[in-house]
Design a protein around this motif. Sequence first.
Motif, PDB file in Angstrom:
ATOM      1  N   PRO A 294       6.107  10.893   3.614  1.00 20.00           N
ATOM      2  CA  PRO A 294       4.779  10.769   3.000  1.00 20.00           C
ATOM      3  C   PRO A 294       4.005   9.526   3.425  1.00 20.00           C
ATOM      4  O   PRO A 294       2.787   9.480   3.255  1.00 20.00           O
ATOM      5  N   ALA A 295       4.684   8.514   3.983  1.00 19.54           N
ATOM      6  CA  ALA A 295       3.940   7.352   4.480  1.00 19.54           C
ATOM      7  C   ALA A 295       3.323   7.654   5.840  1.00 19.54           C
ATOM      8  O   ALA A 295       2.541   6.868   6.371  1.00 19.54           O
ATOM      9  N   HIS A 296       3.703   8.783   6.438  1.00 20.39           N
ATOM     10  CA  HIS A 296       3.198   9.133   7.782  1.00 20.39           C
ATOM     11  C   HIS A 296       2.495  10.489   7.659  1.00 20.39           C
ATOM     12  O   HIS A 296       1.561  10.636   6.896  1.00 20.39           O
ATOM     13  N   GLY A 297       2.963  11.509   8.398  1.00 15.14           N
ATOM     14  CA  GLY A 297       2.252  12.790   8.425  1.00 15.14           C
ATOM     15  C   GLY A 297       2.339  13.570   7.129  1.00 15.14           C
ATOM     16  O   GLY A 297       1.505  14.447   6.878  1.00 15.14           O
TER      17      GLY A 297
ATOM     18  N   ALA B  32      -2.799   2.549  -8.934  1.00 11.95           N
ATOM     19  CA  ALA B  32      -2.603   2.154  -7.528  1.00 11.95           C
ATOM     20  C   ALA B  32      -2.654   0.634  -7.379  1.00 11.95           C
ATOM     21  O   ALA B  32      -2.010   0.060  -6.492  1.00 11.95           O
TER      22      ALA B  32
ATOM     23  N   LYS C 281       0.869  -3.695  -9.622  1.00  9.28           N
ATOM     24  CA  LYS C 281       2.043  -4.106  -8.830  1.00  9.28           C
ATOM     25  C   LYS C 281       3.347  -3.531  -9.374  1.00  9.28           C
ATOM     26  O   LYS C 281       4.316  -3.348  -8.628  1.00  9.28           O
TER      27      LYS C 281
ATOM     28  N   ARG D 165       0.855   4.866  -5.102  1.00 10.29           N
ATOM     29  CA  ARG D 165      -0.152   4.455  -4.118  1.00 10.29           C
ATOM     30  C   ARG D 165      -1.159   5.562  -3.967  1.00 10.29           C
ATOM     31  O   ARG D 165      -0.800   6.739  -4.118  1.00 10.29           O
ATOM     32  N   LEU D 166      -2.378   5.231  -3.636  1.00  9.59           N
ATOM     33  CA  LEU D 166      -3.368   6.275  -3.380  1.00  9.59           C
ATOM     34  C   LEU D 166      -3.028   6.904  -2.041  1.00  9.59           C
ATOM     35  O   LEU D 166      -3.166   6.259  -0.997  1.00  9.59           O
ATOM     36  N   MET D 167      -2.566   8.140  -2.055  1.00  8.67           N
ATOM     37  CA  MET D 167      -2.211   8.820  -0.820  1.00  8.67           C
ATOM     38  C   MET D 167      -3.489   9.076  -0.002  1.00  8.67           C
ATOM     39  O   MET D 167      -4.525   9.433  -0.562  1.00  8.67           O
TER      40      MET D 167
ATOM     41  N   PHE E 141      -4.909   6.717   1.714  1.00 10.07           N
ATOM     42  CA  PHE E 141      -5.623   5.437   1.836  1.00 10.07           C
ATOM     43  C   PHE E 141      -4.726   4.425   2.535  1.00 10.07           C
ATOM     44  O   PHE E 141      -3.530   4.364   2.269  1.00 10.07           O
TER      45      PHE E 141
ATOM     46  N   HIS F  17      -3.824   2.127   6.275  1.00 10.65           N
ATOM     47  CA  HIS F  17      -3.251   2.454   7.578  1.00 10.65           C
ATOM     48  C   HIS F  17      -2.645   1.205   8.174  1.00 10.65           C
ATOM     49  O   HIS F  17      -3.188   0.115   8.002  1.00 10.65           O
ATOM     50  N   ARG F  18      -1.518   1.359   8.832  1.00  9.18           N
ATOM     51  CA  ARG F  18      -0.873   0.206   9.451  1.00  9.18           C
ATOM     52  C   ARG F  18      -1.773  -0.461  10.481  1.00  9.18           C
ATOM     53  O   ARG F  18      -1.804  -1.692  10.599  1.00  9.18           O
TER      54      ARG F  18
ATOM     55  N   TYR G 124     -10.076  -4.507  -5.046  1.00 12.29           N
ATOM     56  CA  TYR G 124      -8.690  -4.441  -4.565  1.00 12.29           C
ATOM     57  C   TYR G 124      -8.640  -3.759  -3.193  1.00 12.29           C
ATOM     58  O   TYR G 124      -8.050  -4.275  -2.251  1.00 12.29           O
ATOM     59  N   PHE G 125      -9.289  -2.598  -3.090  1.00 13.62           N
ATOM     60  CA  PHE G 125      -9.241  -1.830  -1.843  1.00 13.62           C
ATOM     61  C   PHE G 125     -10.060  -2.514  -0.741  1.00 13.62           C
ATOM     62  O   PHE G 125      -9.663  -2.506   0.418  1.00 13.62           O
TER      63      PHE G 125
ATOM     64  N   LYS H 243      -8.100  -5.613   0.580  1.00 18.87           N
ATOM     65  CA  LYS H 243      -6.916  -5.247   1.368  1.00 18.87           C
ATOM     66  C   LYS H 243      -7.266  -4.339   2.542  1.00 18.87           C
ATOM     67  O   LYS H 243      -6.388  -3.828   3.245  1.00 18.87           O
TER      68      LYS H 243
ATOM     69  N   LEU I 287      -8.353  -1.277   2.612  1.00 24.72           N
ATOM     70  CA  LEU I 287      -7.739   0.041   2.449  1.00 24.72           C
ATOM     71  C   LEU I 287      -8.838   1.104   2.437  1.00 24.72           C
ATOM     72  O   LEU I 287      -9.555   1.243   1.450  1.00 24.72           O
TER      73      LEU I 287
END
Length: 429
Positions: free
Chosen positions: A265-268, A294, A297, A302-304, A306, A308-309, A354-355, A358, A360
Motif C-alpha cells: 500500500p505504500a507503493h502501487g 492523518a 502522531k 495516513r491519507l492514502m 498523498f 511521495h518519496r 500540516y500537509f 510537509k 504532501l
Amino acid sequence: MPDNRVIVTDESTGQSLELPVIKGTEGEPTLQIKALPSTLGYFTYDPGFTATASCTSKITFIDGGKGILRYRGYPIEQLAEHSNFLEVAYLLLEGELPTAAEFEAFDREITYHTMIHEKLRTFISGFHYDAHPMAMMAGVVGSLSAFYHDKMDMDNPKHRRLAAIRMIAKMPTIAAACYRHHMGWPAVYPDNSLSYTENFLNMMFSVPSEKYEVSQVAAKAFDLLFILHADHEQNASTSTVRLVGSTGANPYASVAAGISALWGPAHGGANEAVLTMLAEIGDVSRVGEFIDRAKDKNDPFRLMGFGHRVYKNYDPRATIIRQAAHEVLQEIGSDDPLLSLAMELERIALEDEYFISKKLYPNVDFYSGIIYKALGIPTSMFTVMFAIARTVGWVSQWLEQEDVGTPIGRPRQVYAGAAERDYKQIGSR
Ligand code: ACO
C-alpha cells in the motif's frame, strides 16, 4: 564523467579521500563513494536509499522538487497529450520514438505474442476463486519461465528482448484471465484486430452471450493511465526487478518480484487503499475527522494517495490524471459521490498547514482508482492495472541493466545485535 571532487577527512586519523562527483545529463551531482571502505574503512548508512543512486540510467528523469517527469527526455505532459501506450513502450525500450514503419512492426510484434499457453490457464484455474489478483499475477508471471524456457539464454540479446516483448504482450491476457477466473466467466482469447487497451477491455468484460462493444472513452482513458504509469525510474518495484535481475535470475522471476513489491500500500497498492479509505470516510462531513487522524502522531493512519518519496511538489501525473478523472466521469455520466468526497479531501488537505509544510500533495494514485472504478474495474484489480503498465518500465530497466552488465546488488548493514558470546547448554540458560 567526474569533473570535480569532494574531500572527506577522517579527523581521528587525519586521512583524507577525494570522492569523485558524477554528474548526469540533469539532476543532482552524486558522490562516487566506492573507495570509502577500502581507503578510510567506512561504509555509508542510508536506510530506504533516500540519498543513494543505485545505477546509471538513460530511461526516465524526475525532478521531484519541480514536479518534472520525462521519459527518454520527452515531458510526460507531451506524451500524455500526443502519444499512445504502445508508442511509449517502444520509446522506453528502444530509447527513441519510432518511425511509422518501426511502430507498425512493433505493434505487430506485441500483437503476435498476446496469447498465453493453455496450461497457464489451467494453472490460473487452480487458484481459489477469491484469491487476490496480485497474488495470482505474481505466481503466474513467475511461472512464465517454466512455459517459455525455449529462448532463455540471457547472454543472448535477442532472447532478452523477446522475453521483454512477451511480458508486455501477455500481461493484459494474464490479468484478464485472473479476473475471469475470479468471476467464474469463460476464457476470452486475445483479438489481434483490436488495439492494446481495446483488446484488454474486451478480454476483461466480453461474455459469449452478449455482443460487447469496447467503449472508446474507456480505451482512451486506459491508454492515458498506462502511459502515466509506464515508468518511474528507481522506485521500489523497479529497484526490486533490478536487484533480482542482478543475481542472474530470469526476467520472469525478476518481474514477478517487482509485482510483489508493487502490491504494497505504500507503493502501487495505494490506488486500492485510496478507494478503501474513501469508502471508510463515507461522507464529506467526515473528511475533517480523517484529516485530523492523518496529522495525529499517535495514529498510524495516513491519507492514502498523498505524499511521495520523490515529488515534494505536485506529482505531474496527478495534474494530468485529475483532469482526466473529471472528463471521464462527465463523458460516462457518472455522478459518483466518491469523486466529490475525493475533491473535498484534496481541497482541505491542500489548505492544511500540516500537509503544506510537509509538501504532501495528492499523487497519481489518488485519482487513478476513481477512474478505474468509474470504468467498472473492481477495486482488487486496481494494482493489476498499474502492473500491466509498469511492466514496460520494469523490462526496459531490466534490459538496460543486462545490456550494461552490473554486479550483484548486495547492500551492507550496521550490525546492532549481540556481540560474540558463548553457547550455553539448554539446562543452564
Ligand atoms: N498522510 C499523512 N502524513 C504523511 C503522509 C500521508 N499520506 N505521507 C507522509 N506523511 C508524513 C509522515 O508522517 C512524516 O511526518 P514526520 O516528518 O512528522 O515524521 C512526513 O510526512 C514524511 O513522511 P515519510 O514517510 O518520511 O516520507 P517518505 O518519502 O518516506 O514516504 C510515502 C513516501 C511512502 C509515499 C508516504 O507519503 C505515504 O505513505 N503515502 C501514502 C501512501 C501512498 O499514497 N503511496 C503511493 C505512492 S505513489 C506510487 O507508488 C505510485
